[in-house]
Design a protein around this motif. Structure first.
Motif, PDB file in Angstrom:
ATOM      1  N   PHE A   5       0.600  -0.827   0.208  1.00 41.13           N
ATOM      2  CA  PHE A   5       0.253  -0.358   0.243  1.00 41.13           C
ATOM      3  C   PHE A   5       0.773   0.949   0.307  1.00 41.13           C
ATOM      4  O   PHE A   5       0.509   2.195  -1.390  1.00 41.13           O
ATOM      5  CB  PHE A   5      -1.032  -0.032   0.967  1.00 41.13           C
ATOM      6  CG  PHE A   5      -1.162   0.931   1.302  1.00 41.13           C
ATOM      7  CD1 PHE A   5      -2.421   1.991   0.444  1.00 41.13           C
ATOM      8  CD2 PHE A   5      -1.131   2.149   1.882  1.00 41.13           C
ATOM      9  CE1 PHE A   5      -2.981   2.777   0.927  1.00 41.13           C
ATOM     10  CE2 PHE A   5      -1.864   3.625   2.594  1.00 41.13           C
ATOM     11  CZ  PHE A   5      -3.322   3.626   1.574  1.00 41.13           C
ATOM     12  N   ASN A   6       1.851   1.559   0.973  1.00 44.62           N
ATOM     13  CA  ASN A   6       2.631   2.466   1.785  1.00 44.62           C
ATOM     14  C   ASN A   6       3.610   2.831  -0.174  1.00 44.62           C
ATOM     15  O   ASN A   6       4.192   4.073  -0.652  1.00 44.62           O
ATOM     16  CB  ASN A   6       3.615   1.821   2.653  1.00 44.62           C
ATOM     17  CG  ASN A   6       2.913   2.337   3.660  1.00 44.62           C
ATOM     18  OD1 ASN A   6       1.734   3.051   4.131  1.00 44.62           O
ATOM     19  ND2 ASN A   6       3.315   1.958   4.434  1.00 44.62           N
ATOM     20  N   MET A   7       3.981   1.570  -0.808  1.00 42.43           N
ATOM     21  CA  MET A   7       4.437   2.063  -2.343  1.00 42.43           C
ATOM     22  C   MET A   7       3.735   2.404  -3.298  1.00 42.43           C
ATOM     23  O   MET A   7       4.124   3.455  -4.452  1.00 42.43           O
ATOM     24  CB  MET A   7       5.191   0.438  -2.142  1.00 42.43           C
ATOM     25  CG  MET A   7       6.933  -0.026  -1.719  1.00 42.43           C
ATOM     26  SD  MET A   7       7.908   1.615  -1.756  1.00 42.43           S
ATOM     27  CE  MET A   7       8.190   1.657  -3.336  1.00 42.43           C
ATOM     28  N   SER A   8       2.683   1.941  -3.123  1.00 46.46           N
ATOM     29  CA  SER A   8       1.909   2.170  -4.324  1.00 46.46           C
ATOM     30  C   SER A   8       1.650   3.454  -4.375  1.00 46.46           C
ATOM     31  O   SER A   8       1.157   3.775  -5.319  1.00 46.46           O
ATOM     32  CB  SER A   8       0.417   1.128  -4.736  1.00 46.46           C
ATOM     33  OG  SER A   8      -0.391   1.156  -3.371  1.00 46.46           O
ATOM     34  N   MET A   9       0.979   4.057  -3.272  1.00 40.81           N
ATOM     35  CA  MET A   9       0.019   5.187  -2.495  1.00 40.81           C
ATOM     36  C   MET A   9       1.924   5.754  -3.011  1.00 40.81           C
ATOM     37  O   MET A   9       1.270   7.189  -4.092  1.00 40.81           O
ATOM     38  CB  MET A   9       0.690   5.159  -1.432  1.00 40.81           C
ATOM     39  CG  MET A   9      -0.181   6.757  -1.403  1.00 40.81           C
ATOM     40  SD  MET A   9      -1.722   7.538  -1.055  1.00 40.81           S
ATOM     41  CE  MET A   9      -2.689   6.394   0.308  1.00 40.81           C
ATOM     42  N   LYS A  11       4.310   5.796  -5.066  1.00 41.29           N
ATOM     43  CA  LYS A  11       4.441   5.397  -6.849  1.00 41.29           C
ATOM     44  C   LYS A  11       3.538   7.064  -7.108  1.00 41.29           C
ATOM     45  O   LYS A  11       3.874   7.716  -8.467  1.00 41.29           O
ATOM     46  CB  LYS A  11       4.265   4.306  -7.135  1.00 41.29           C
ATOM     47  CG  LYS A  11       4.228   4.182  -8.924  1.00 41.29           C
ATOM     48  CD  LYS A  11       4.783   3.189  -9.396  1.00 41.29           C
ATOM     49  CE  LYS A  11       4.650   2.903 -10.516  1.00 41.29           C
ATOM     50  NZ  LYS A  11       4.617   1.817 -11.218  1.00 41.29           N
ATOM     51  N   PHE A  12       2.143   6.538  -6.718  1.00 41.72           N
ATOM     52  CA  PHE A  12       1.186   7.161  -7.618  1.00 41.72           C
ATOM     53  C   PHE A  12       1.815   8.898  -7.396  1.00 41.72           C
ATOM     54  O   PHE A  12       0.936   9.665  -7.923  1.00 41.72           O
ATOM     55  CB  PHE A  12      -0.695   6.929  -7.070  1.00 41.72           C
ATOM     56  CG  PHE A  12      -1.317   7.988  -7.384  1.00 41.72           C
ATOM     57  CD1 PHE A  12      -1.612   8.198  -8.638  1.00 41.72           C
ATOM     58  CD2 PHE A  12      -1.662   8.992  -6.364  1.00 41.72           C
ATOM     59  CE1 PHE A  12      -2.508   8.756  -8.914  1.00 41.72           C
ATOM     60  CE2 PHE A  12      -2.779   9.982  -7.056  1.00 41.72           C
ATOM     61  CZ  PHE A  12      -3.068   9.459  -7.863  1.00 41.72           C
ATOM     62  N   LEU A  13       1.681   9.278  -5.741  1.00 42.58           N
ATOM     63  CA  LEU A  13       2.157  10.802  -5.897  1.00 42.58           C
ATOM     64  C   LEU A  13       2.901  11.003  -6.286  1.00 42.58           C
ATOM     65  O   LEU A  13       3.306  12.064  -7.161  1.00 42.58           O
ATOM     66  CB  LEU A  13       1.773  10.910  -4.227  1.00 42.58           C
ATOM     67  CG  LEU A  13       0.660  10.469  -3.507  1.00 42.58           C
ATOM     68  CD1 LEU A  13       0.360  10.834  -1.870  1.00 42.58           C
ATOM     69  CD2 LEU A  13      -0.392  11.871  -3.607  1.00 42.58           C
ATOM     70  N   LYS A  14       4.103   9.978  -6.378  1.00 47.06           N
ATOM     71  CA  LYS A  14       5.044  11.817  -7.133  1.00 47.06           C
ATOM     72  C   LYS A  14       5.084  11.449  -9.138  1.00 47.06           C
ATOM     73  O   LYS A  14       4.953  12.770  -9.078  1.00 47.06           O
ATOM     74  CB  LYS A  14       6.707   9.778  -7.312  1.00 47.06           C
ATOM     75  CG  LYS A  14       7.662  10.544  -8.180  1.00 47.06           C
ATOM     76  CD  LYS A  14       8.967   9.496  -7.578  1.00 47.06           C
ATOM     77  CE  LYS A  14       9.723  10.124  -7.948  1.00 47.06           C
ATOM     78  NZ  LYS A  14      11.133   8.971  -8.137  1.00 47.06           N
TER      79      LYS A  14
END
Length: 63
Positions: A5-9, A11-14
């Motif tokens: 979850f943290n990594m996908s979040m 990645k999206f925000l970046k």
């Protein structure tokens, strides 16, 4: 929250930050922005969760 979850979040925000900055810079380059201030709004939606998050602010043109 999970690592996935943290990594996908992150990645999206970046992606949002980088692509938004590029689009804004291109638009500002193509316009007369000297001494002007522009209202800006970003909206993040997740329809399945009923989420709509809005951020507003000001961007100043280059002198």
């Amino acid at each position: 929250m999970s690592d996935d979850f943290n990594m996908s979040m992150r990645k999206f925000l970046k992606q949002v930050g980088v692509t938004s900055q590029q689009a804004i810079e291109e638009a500002m380059r193509d316009a007369d922005t000297a001494g002007k201030s522009f209202e800006v709004k970003a909206v993040v939606r997740i329809p399945e969760l009923g989420l709509e998050h809005e951020v507003t602010g000001q961007i100043k043109g280059q002198e």
